[in-house]
Write a protein that holds these residues in place. Structure first.
Motif, short mmCIF file in Angstrom:
data_model
loop_
_atom_site.label_atom_id
_atom_site.label_comp_id
_atom_site.label_asym_id
_atom_site.label_seq_id
_atom_site.Cartn_x
_atom_site.Cartn_y
_atom_site.Cartn_z
N VAL A 144 -3.68 -3.87 -6.32
CA VAL A 144 -4.16 -4.96 -6.62
C VAL A 144 -5.90 -4.28 -6.45
O VAL A 144 -6.49 -5.56 -6.90
N ARG A 146 -8.78 -4.58 -4.45
CA ARG A 146 -8.93 -5.58 -3.69
C ARG A 146 -8.60 -5.28 -2.17
O ARG A 146 -7.56 -4.34 -1.69
N CYS A 148 -6.24 -4.32 1.25
CA CYS A 148 -4.89 -4.27 0.46
C CYS A 148 -4.33 -5.01 1.21
O CYS A 148 -2.94 -5.50 0.53
N ALA A 151 -4.39 -8.30 -0.53
CA ALA A 151 -4.30 -8.52 -1.81
C ALA A 151 -2.63 -7.96 -1.51
O ALA A 151 -1.59 -9.04 -2.60
#
Length: 195
Positions: A144, A146, A148, A151
């Motif tokens: 992902v 970024r 989490c 995301a």
């Protein structure tokens, strides 16, 4: 000699091609399920004690669905080539059951989307707190890249539409397969009555 003639012969070969593609699709689904089950990264994720049961269920459903799709594709291919009413009827019944299961799974996934997202986010949070969680956290970060929690939610929201469209497409193809199998089955029955 073939029992069906004319346009029904075209339906017979279209049904064979459809079922061969269905069989190949089943092989692909089975391969993806087995890959997810035995891939080292995914296996580590599934091996954790507090892993959400949805991971296990989804992987094993893929494996089972792939095997069933291969079996149903075989019924359809062999039934079309041999012009067997029994195999074509079995193929129709299996497609009908798979179609119902697909609709049920889609409704279940759509209705429980928020719970699934929450389970994955909770699992991520708990794995961050564990000492062994670095492998899981790094795997999530590789996917992902970024924040989490956001995301994870974005990933499910974005992919849900794609999964839905693919499911609708597969359902349409399955309906065409059911129609072809019943048309061919009726043509075989009618050709026997003429003889």
């Amino acid at each position: 000699m073939s029992k069906v003639q004319g346009g029904m012969k075209c339906v017979k070969y279209l049904l064979f091609v459809f079922n061969f593609i269905f069989w190949l699709s089943g092989s692909l689904v089975l391969a993806v399920g087995l890959w997810l089950r035995f891939d080292p990264d995914t296996a580590n994720l599934l091996a954790e004690n507090d892993a959400p049961e949805h991971f296990f269920i989804a992987v094993y459903i893929l494996i089972g669905a792939g095997g069933v799709m291969m079996l149903v594709g075989f019924f359809g291919c062999f039934g079309a080539v041999r012009e067997s009413q029994c195999l074509l009827g079995s193929f129709f019944a299996c497609l009908l059951v798979i179609f119902g299961a697909e609709v049920a799974a889609g409704v279940f996934g759509f209705l429980n989307k928020d719970k699934i997202i929450q389970d994955v986010q909770n699992y991520y949070q708990s794995s961050m707190e564990n000492s062994n969680g670095t492998a899981i956290v790094s795997m999530y970060h590789n996917v992902v890249r970024r924040d989490c929690n956001t995301a994870i939610e974005d990933f499910f929201n974005e992919k849900l539409f794609i999964i839905g469209y693919v499911g609708i497409g597969i359902a349409g193809i399955m309906i065409i397969g059911m129609i072809f199998s019943m048309v061919l089955c009726c043509a075989i029955r009618n050709s026997r009555e003429v003889i």
